[in-house]
Design a protein around this motif. Structure first.
Motif, short mmCIF file in Angstrom:
data_model
loop_
_atom_site.label_atom_id
_atom_site.label_comp_id
_atom_site.label_asym_id
_atom_site.label_seq_id
_atom_site.Cartn_x
_atom_site.Cartn_y
_atom_site.Cartn_z
N ARG A 19 0.95 -1.20 0.04
CA ARG A 19 0.20 0.10 0.03
C ARG A 19 0.80 1.33 0.21
N SER A 46 -5.07 -10.00 -8.35
CA SER A 46 -5.86 -10.03 -6.98
C SER A 46 -5.32 -9.58 -5.87
N SER A 49 -5.82 -5.72 -6.17
CA SER A 49 -7.21 -5.35 -5.69
C SER A 49 -7.37 -5.59 -4.31
N LYS A 50 -6.84 -6.39 -3.72
CA LYS A 50 -7.16 -6.36 -2.27
C LYS A 50 -6.48 -5.14 -1.67
N SER A 53 -8.76 -2.03 -2.68
CA SER A 53 -9.88 -2.11 -1.90
C SER A 53 -9.83 -1.53 -0.38
N MET A 56 -9.39 2.32 -0.79
CA MET A 56 -10.43 2.77 -1.17
C MET A 56 -11.50 2.96 0.04
N ASP A 57 -11.38 1.76 0.89
CA ASP A 57 -12.32 1.73 2.03
C ASP A 57 -11.98 2.94 3.01
N GLU A 62 -9.35 6.27 -5.18
CA GLU A 62 -10.60 6.09 -5.94
C GLU A 62 -10.21 5.54 -7.43
N GLN A 63 -11.21 4.58 -7.97
CA GLN A 63 -10.90 4.22 -8.89
C GLN A 63 -11.92 4.55 -10.06
#
Length: 102
Positions: A19, A46, A49-50, A53, A56-57, A62-63
């Motif tokens: 991250r 994958s 993506s994790k 996410s 983003m949370d 943002e995507q």
């Protein structure tokens, strides 16, 4: 999930190595395509993506999805909150390193 920021700017959400690398890459530009970020980090879709996410949370990323030539493209960018949190985290890391070197 709310961001995990302490009063000194250290952010455990951003601190995870992948991250942190995502934020560093996106801080250097306005936005980047998902595939480019994946290639730069050398991780699977994958795994990326994790991490996306989680960011983003936290409101840090943002995507935006576009369809071009029947192919979906996903662009990632730091939100203003994410950019500030990343820069504060980097400053906190520098302060830790400088304090240890004193």
């Amino acid at each position: 999930m709310p961001p995990s920021t302490s009063t000194d700017g250290f952010d455990s959400t951003i601190h995870a190595p992948q991250r942190l690398r995502i934020c560093a890459l996106l801080d250097a530009s306005d936005r980047a395509e998902f595939g480019f970020v994946q290639e730069q980090l050398q991780v699977s879709a994958s795994v990326l993506s994790k991490h996306v996410s989680v960011l983003m949370d936290s409101g840090y990323l943002e995507q935006t999805k576009f369809v071009r030539n029947a192919r979906q493209r996903v662009w990632l960018r730091l939100t203003p909150t994410g950019r500030t949190a990343y820069r504060d985290h980097v400053a906190a890391l520098r302060a830790i390193v400088e304090q240890a070197g004193s």
